[in-house]
Design a protein around this motif. Sequence first.
Motif, PDB file in Angstrom:
ATOM      1  N   GLN A   5       3.962  50.533  -1.856  1.00 16.54           N
ATOM      2  CA  GLN A   5       4.654  49.856  -3.050  1.00 16.54           C
ATOM      3  C   GLN A   5       4.992  47.765  -1.874  1.00 16.54           C
ATOM      4  OE1 GLN A   5       7.599  52.402  -4.595  1.00 16.54           O
ATOM      5  NE2 GLN A   5       7.003  52.326  -6.859  1.00 16.54           N
ATOM      6  N   LEU A   6       5.158  48.571  -1.411  1.00 21.33           N
ATOM      7  CA  LEU A   6       5.497  46.903  -0.189  1.00 21.33           C
ATOM      8  C   LEU A   6       4.360  46.362  -0.084  1.00 21.33           C
ATOM      9  CD1 LEU A   6       7.314  45.442   1.514  1.00 21.33           C
ATOM     10  CD2 LEU A   6       6.713  47.348   2.847  1.00 21.33           C
ATOM     11  N   ALA A   7       3.321  46.935   0.260  1.00 23.10           N
ATOM     12  CA  ALA A   7       1.828  47.178   0.932  1.00 23.10           C
ATOM     13  C   ALA A   7       1.725  45.908  -0.770  1.00 23.10           C
ATOM     14  CB  ALA A   7       0.643  48.326   1.053  1.00 23.10           C
ATOM     15  N   GLU A   8       1.559  46.726  -2.045  1.00 27.07           N
ATOM     16  CA  GLU A   8       1.115  46.503  -3.200  1.00 27.07           C
ATOM     17  C   GLU A   8       1.913  44.504  -3.497  1.00 27.07           C
ATOM     18  OE1 GLU A   8       1.923  49.420  -6.229  1.00 27.07           O
ATOM     19  OE2 GLU A   8       0.484  49.760  -5.802  1.00 27.07           O
ATOM     20  N   LYS A   9       2.999  44.638  -3.105  1.00 28.54           N
ATOM     21  CA  LYS A   9       3.886  43.069  -3.169  1.00 28.54           C
ATOM     22  C   LYS A   9       3.430  42.168  -2.489  1.00 28.54           C
ATOM     23  CE  LYS A   9       8.165  45.042  -5.500  1.00 28.54           C
ATOM     24  NZ  LYS A   9       8.105  44.122  -6.701  1.00 28.54           N
ATOM     25  N   LEU A  10       3.215  42.812  -0.969  1.00 28.83           N
ATOM     26  CA  LEU A  10       2.412  41.602   0.051  1.00 28.83           C
ATOM     27  C   LEU A  10       1.170  41.207  -0.241  1.00 28.83           C
ATOM     28  CD1 LEU A  10       4.900  43.342   2.895  1.00 28.83           C
ATOM     29  CD2 LEU A  10       4.693  40.883   1.712  1.00 28.83           C
ATOM     30  N   VAL A  27      -1.599  43.046  15.315  1.00 30.39           N
ATOM     31  CA  VAL A  27      -0.985  42.574  13.948  1.00 30.39           C
ATOM     32  C   VAL A  27      -0.066  40.818  14.790  1.00 30.39           C
ATOM     33  CG1 VAL A  27       0.667  42.276  12.247  1.00 30.39           C
ATOM     34  CG2 VAL A  27      -0.657  43.954  13.033  1.00 30.39           C
ATOM     35  N   ASN A  28      -0.617  39.467  13.927  1.00 29.19           N
ATOM     36  CA  ASN A  28      -0.269  38.246  13.946  1.00 29.19           C
ATOM     37  C   ASN A  28       0.934  38.147  14.165  1.00 29.19           C
ATOM     38  OD1 ASN A  28      -0.377  37.040  11.679  1.00 29.19           O
ATOM     39  ND2 ASN A  28      -1.893  37.288  11.412  1.00 29.19           N
ATOM     40  N   GLU A  29       1.903  37.301  14.426  1.00 31.19           N
ATOM     41  CA  GLU A  29       3.386  36.785  14.108  1.00 31.19           C
ATOM     42  C   GLU A  29       3.256  36.248  13.109  1.00 31.19           C
ATOM     43  OE1 GLU A  29       5.884  37.674  15.979  1.00 31.19           O
ATOM     44  OE2 GLU A  29       3.707  39.062  17.680  1.00 31.19           O
ATOM     45  N   THR A  30       2.441  35.811  12.480  1.00 31.24           N
ATOM     46  CA  THR A  30       3.078  34.889  10.826  1.00 31.24           C
ATOM     47  C   THR A  30       2.569  36.887  10.055  1.00 31.24           C
ATOM     48  OG1 THR A  30       1.959  33.512  11.101  1.00 31.24           O
ATOM     49  CG2 THR A  30       1.831  33.935   9.116  1.00 31.24           C
ATOM     50  N   THR A  31       1.774  37.781  10.167  1.00 35.91           N
ATOM     51  CA  THR A  31       1.825  38.157   8.826  1.00 35.91           C
ATOM     52  C   THR A  31       3.257  39.811   9.463  1.00 35.91           C
ATOM     53  OG1 THR A  31      -0.153  38.446   8.797  1.00 35.91           O
ATOM     54  CG2 THR A  31       0.313  40.294   8.297  1.00 35.91           C
ATOM     55  N   ARG A  32       3.527  39.684  10.551  1.00 30.56           N
ATOM     56  CA  ARG A  32       4.207  40.242  10.697  1.00 30.56           C
ATOM     57  C   ARG A  32       5.995  40.053  10.532  1.00 30.56           C
ATOM     58  NH1 ARG A  32       3.907  43.041  15.297  1.00 30.56           N
ATOM     59  NH2 ARG A  32       2.693  41.731  16.179  1.00 30.56           N
ATOM     60  N   LYS A  33       5.949  38.414  10.544  1.00 26.31           N
ATOM     61  CA  LYS A  33       7.028  38.158  10.414  1.00 26.31           C
ATOM     62  C   LYS A  33       7.432  38.237   8.192  1.00 26.31           C
ATOM     63  CE  LYS A  33      10.281  34.016   9.906  1.00 26.31           C
ATOM     64  NZ  LYS A  33      11.119  33.993   8.896  1.00 26.31           N
ATOM     65  N   ARG A  34       6.469  38.258   7.588  1.00 24.78           N
ATOM     66  CA  ARG A  34       5.875  37.972   6.773  1.00 24.78           C
ATOM     67  C   ARG A  34       6.091  39.258   6.307  1.00 24.78           C
ATOM     68  NH1 ARG A  34       0.199  38.073   3.230  1.00 24.78           N
ATOM     69  NH2 ARG A  34       1.432  37.941   0.828  1.00 24.78           N
ATOM     70  N   VAL A  35       5.907  40.410   6.833  1.00 20.86           N
ATOM     71  CA  VAL A  35       6.384  41.482   6.656  1.00 20.86           C
ATOM     72  C   VAL A  35       7.730  42.243   6.932  1.00 20.86           C
ATOM     73  CG1 VAL A  35       5.628  43.632   7.035  1.00 20.86           C
ATOM     74  CG2 VAL A  35       4.008  42.735   6.708  1.00 20.86           C
ATOM     75  N   LEU A  36       8.044  41.508   7.895  1.00 18.40           N
ATOM     76  CA  LEU A  36       9.521  41.919   8.550  1.00 18.40           C
ATOM     77  C   LEU A  36      10.523  41.898   7.364  1.00 18.40           C
ATOM     78  CD1 LEU A  36       9.584  41.576  11.843  1.00 18.40           C
ATOM     79  CD2 LEU A  36       9.911  44.098  10.280  1.00 18.40           C
ATOM     80  N   TYR A  44      13.351  48.130   2.080  1.00 17.10           N
ATOM     81  CA  TYR A  44      12.391  49.367   2.712  1.00 17.10           C
ATOM     82  C   TYR A  44      12.591  50.127   3.750  1.00 17.10           C
ATOM     83  CZ  TYR A  44       8.707  51.066   4.319  1.00 17.10           C
ATOM     84  OH  TYR A  44       7.311  52.139   5.293  1.00 17.10           O
ATOM     85  N   ARG A  45      13.089  51.642   3.253  1.00 17.75           N
ATOM     86  CA  ARG A  45      14.009  52.616   4.568  1.00 17.75           C
ATOM     87  C   ARG A  45      12.363  53.063   5.165  1.00 17.75           C
ATOM     88  NH1 ARG A  45      15.928  48.274   4.595  1.00 17.75           N
ATOM     89  NH2 ARG A  45      18.866  49.068   4.844  1.00 17.75           N
ATOM     90  N   PRO A  46      11.766  53.004   6.151  1.00 22.04           N
ATOM     91  CA  PRO A  46      10.330  53.797   6.377  1.00 22.04           C
ATOM     92  C   PRO A  46      10.266  56.145   6.130  1.00 22.04           C
ATOM     93  CG  PRO A  46      10.629  53.020   8.753  1.00 22.04           C
ATOM     94  CD  PRO A  46      11.681  52.266   6.878  1.00 22.04           C
TER      95      PRO A  46
END
Length: 341
Positions: A5-10, A27-36, A44-46
């Motif tokens: 679900q988190l992946a779909e939202k992003l 993973v580039n820093e822009t994407t990492r920050k967006r995901v975090l 989200y809790r893994p």
Amino acid sequence: MNLRQLAEKLNLSQTTVSRALNGYPEVNETTRKRVLDAAARYHYRPNYRARGLATGRAMSIGHVIPASNQPQMVNMIFADFIAGAGEVYARHGYDMVISMVRDEDELRAYRGVAEKGAVDGILVHSPTCDDPRIALLSQLEIPFLVHGRSSRVRSDYSWLDVNNARAFERATRHLIGLGHRRIALVNGQEQLDFALRRRAGYLKALRDSAIAPDSILMRTDEMSEPYGHVTASELLDLPDPPTAFLASSVVPALGIRRAIEERGLVMGRDVSIICFDDRISYLPNGLEAPIFTAMRSSIRAAGRRCAELLIDRIARPDSTTVTELWEAEFVQGQSTGPAPG
């Protein structure tokens, strides 16, 4: 919310999101920050159990403690290191597994946890100068990192250490610059590599200043307050006592201070002390101003960094070994002054 679900939202793949959350370097820093940011926003809790099954990892990191080192389990320095490492483990979803074993079973315990797949990596404590654990763990091909170094091991391995020799050379030179010539070394246990390096730095500073080392002024033992007190009491009662002490930790430095004050002397005026300050959370070297002049390096920060480096090795098993040598910071406190007379 689950990973899908988190992946779909992003509008990203589950693989990319998972790698961003777990700190993979590709993973580039822009994407990492967006995901975090999204993970925090959506709470989200893994599911670490599912992640472990999917990756084949135990999601655990091992620490093996032999019986002879079990007193360090209640040692403030060890506890602070473990606390720092634990912060990083928790952030990445790893459990800490501490195995208490008999000394004669220590190498067998390392082999056991590695071959059973009980842990994904091992953090090695208190290396000796010719430590057999390094060769064994290299053969077992399990990610590991040594907190400290092993002077006589020439093979390639990952470690993080403080430049102990330079720290104690610098501290000794400071005391020599204040006019001290009778400088006592209250060292840690010298079967351990860090203590041997500290003695080497102390001796180098003496030699460079043409001061003959005096073996009666050099002591070695477990770094406790009573050890500092008993040692300082013996040395201060000598016909030619030291005018300065170099202590391997703030803990024995407290015992040295007690011995000085019991004799009606004043620390910093009659007798000077420099110690190594691990910046222990529950035993700070003063609050607003340092009590002891010290060489400082945070043991808790070392725990965090060791955990980060080991987790990175677990994530990238084919990466080259990594080494970090930290320099200790000189801190001027109230415990040093010119040599009397």
